[in-house]
Design an enzyme around this catalytic site. Structure first.
Site, short mmCIF file in Angstrom:
data_model
loop_
_atom_site.label_atom_id
_atom_site.label_comp_id
_atom_site.label_asym_id
_atom_site.label_seq_id
_atom_site.Cartn_x
_atom_site.Cartn_y
_atom_site.Cartn_z
N LEU A 156 24.27 -18.08 6.60
CA LEU A 156 25.24 -18.11 7.71
C LEU A 156 24.82 -19.11 8.76
CD1 LEU A 156 27.76 -16.97 9.09
CD2 LEU A 156 26.30 -15.24 10.14
N TYR A 157 23.51 -19.21 9.02
CA TYR A 157 23.02 -20.21 9.98
C TYR A 157 23.48 -21.60 9.57
CZ TYR A 157 19.76 -23.45 12.18
OH TYR A 157 19.20 -24.52 12.86
N ALA A 158 23.29 -21.92 8.29
CA ALA A 158 23.73 -23.23 7.79
C ALA A 158 25.23 -23.42 7.95
CB ALA A 158 23.33 -23.38 6.33
N THR B 143 27.17 -22.09 10.20
CA THR B 143 27.56 -22.33 11.60
C THR B 143 27.21 -23.75 12.03
OG1 THR B 143 25.44 -21.45 12.46
CG2 THR B 143 27.28 -19.91 12.24
N LYS B 144 26.13 -24.30 11.49
CA LYS B 144 25.78 -25.68 11.82
C LYS B 144 26.77 -26.66 11.17
CE LYS B 144 22.27 -25.40 14.57
NZ LYS B 144 22.33 -25.95 15.94
#
Length: 456
Positions: free
Chosen positions: A256-258, A260-261
């Site tokens: 999910l971090y990826a 959002t980026k």
């Protein structure tokens, strides 16, 4: 008798037939009150008033009501905290910190200024004579004492850090009203791949909603600042082609971090296209060094080794060691400077685009991936302590097995040239770690005092 039957017996089907009875009823009530003397009327009025006072007393002193009152008071205090950044003294600090001491110096708003990269970039900008204002919300994702220590380091060098959130649009507008920023260095974000599985909402709140709020403030400014912001190497996700190049696909995020980026990169394109904002994205590759993030492997490996605890060394499919393109913080700062100094002005005014604007994205890595077992071996050497290794299979938590940056574009267009190898960089980190935490196994003890940990 059922309720419906009672209802049917009490009121005839023709409403007009009850008028006389109602009139007689109220007449009887009136006659009874008339039969009371003035003394009785006063008595009953006083009695009712006393009952009302007692009821109010018990209501106000009951725990539920008291807690509700305290909660509402806390909410009002929280609202007051939102605007605590205003005032003439606050503006004086902001203006002083934003003053550039070199000719044609930049005036930069650094979000996430008390973070790892934010602190180093802010210090370097101030050192060369640029005006710098920091912004940070000091959240508790990792040790807030470390963030406060960085803040102390910044303020000693004349960098004022505003405590606030990028989701506070009123605060952002106030900053842009007080200062005409030439550039924004946007480093505030919810970091960490694994934490996204525990608190996904924080990533959307910060990395997407917060980024949009910042871009809204920038597009409304006149003149608009140029923006440089931190994307991530994680956008390459499940891409198996190495080294990673800016032209490679980035539509298969592994976390999910990826995601959002990657969403941030698309949002940046939209604001560039519609509003003429000059935007440069930097894809950082595993940044490390002094004042680093405690959630990073090299940091908590150091802590575990000094405490005599085992370190988990993950392996990918077919027992392949994980590898990372570790990039020393000083090299990252140089890349940030290259992006800031080559950014062309935004072309919009007051939210209206006047012409095409610059839109770029660059890899900032070291171009030399190192396996995790090698990382541990280097730490063992500098710490002079043997690690207790626990080799385990990599869980499905969003991590990728390797990262490797192609930095050709950044080298050509930004003059980016990483020079610090992992041996040298980790030696500097270990020296800082032992000075900051006191060295030895006590460095990670819960009994460490806040005062010592706040020491810059």
């Amino acid at each position: 008798m059922p309720p419906s039957a009672v209802h049917d017996c009490s009121f005839p089907s023709t409403p007009g037939k009850v008028k006389m009875e109602r009139s007689n009823y109220f007449g009887r009530v009136a006659s009874r009150w008339q039969s009371f003397g003035p003394g009785k009327i006063v008595f009953w009025c006083v009695a009712l008033l006393a009952l009302l006072v007692v009821a109010v007393f018990f209501y106000a002193t009951s725990p539920g009501v008291h807690n509700s009152f305290e909660q509402s008071l806390s909410l009002r205090e929280a609202k007051n905290d939102v605007v605590s950044w205003g005032g003439s003294v606050w503006e004086k600090h902001v203006r002083h910190s934003a003053h550039a001491k070199r000719e044609n110096g930049l005036v930069v708003l650094v979000t996430g200024a008390a973070g790892f990269v934010g602190t180093h970039v802010s210090l370097a900008l101030k050192k060369r004579g640029d005006g710098v204002i920091g912004l940070d919300n000091f959240n508790s994702y990792y040790d807030p004492f470390l963030k406060r220590a960085r803040q102390g380091l910044l303020e000693k060098q004349g960098v004022f850090v505003v405590e606030g959130d990028i989701n506070n649009i009123a605060l952002l507008r106030k900053l842009f009203d007080v200062i005409t920023f030439t550039h924004v260095m946007h480093l505030a974000a919810q970091a960490g791949v694994r934490y996204a599985m525990e608190n996904p909402g924080s990533y959307v709140h910060s990395n997407i909603a917060g980024f949009v709020n910042l871009l809204e403030a920038c597009k409304e400014a006149s003149p608009q600042p140029a923006i440089v912001w931190a994307s991530s190497s994680s956008v390459y996700g499940l891409n198996s082609k190495v080294p990673f190049s800016e032209i490679d696909r980035t539509d298969q995020p592994a976390s999910l971090y990826a995601a959002t980026k990657k969403a941030g990169e698309e949002i940046a394109h939209t604001y560039n296209h519609i509003y003429g904002l000059s935007i440069t994205g930097l894809r950082f590759f595993t940044v490390y060094g002094p004042w680093g993030r405690p959630d990073m492997a090299y940091f908590f490996f150091t802590k575990a080794i000094l405490q005599g605890k085992p370190v988990n060394i993950y392996q990918g499919p077919n027992q392949v060691d994980l590898a990372r393109d570790f990039t020393y913080i000083d090299d990252i700062v140089k890349g940030c400077f290259g992006a800031l100094d080559t950014a062309t002005p935004s072309t919009g005014t007051g939210g209206k685009k006047r012409g095409p604007a610059q839109l770029r994205v660059y890899n900032l890595g070291n171009t030399s991936p190192v396996t995790v077992p090698t990382l541990v071996a280097i730490l063992e050497k500098h710490l002079k302590v043997k690690a207790k290794r626990n080799v385990v299979r990599m869980p499905r938590n969003g991590d990728v097995p390797f990262t490797h940056a192609n930095v050709t574009l950044a080298r050509v267009e930004l003059g980016y040239n990483p020079t610090t190898d992992l041996q040298t960089g980790l030696k500097k980190f270990v020296k800082w770690y032992q000075l900051y935490y006191g060295g030895g196994s006590s460095s990670s003890s819960s009994s460490s005092s806040s005062k010592r940990r706040l020491r810059p």
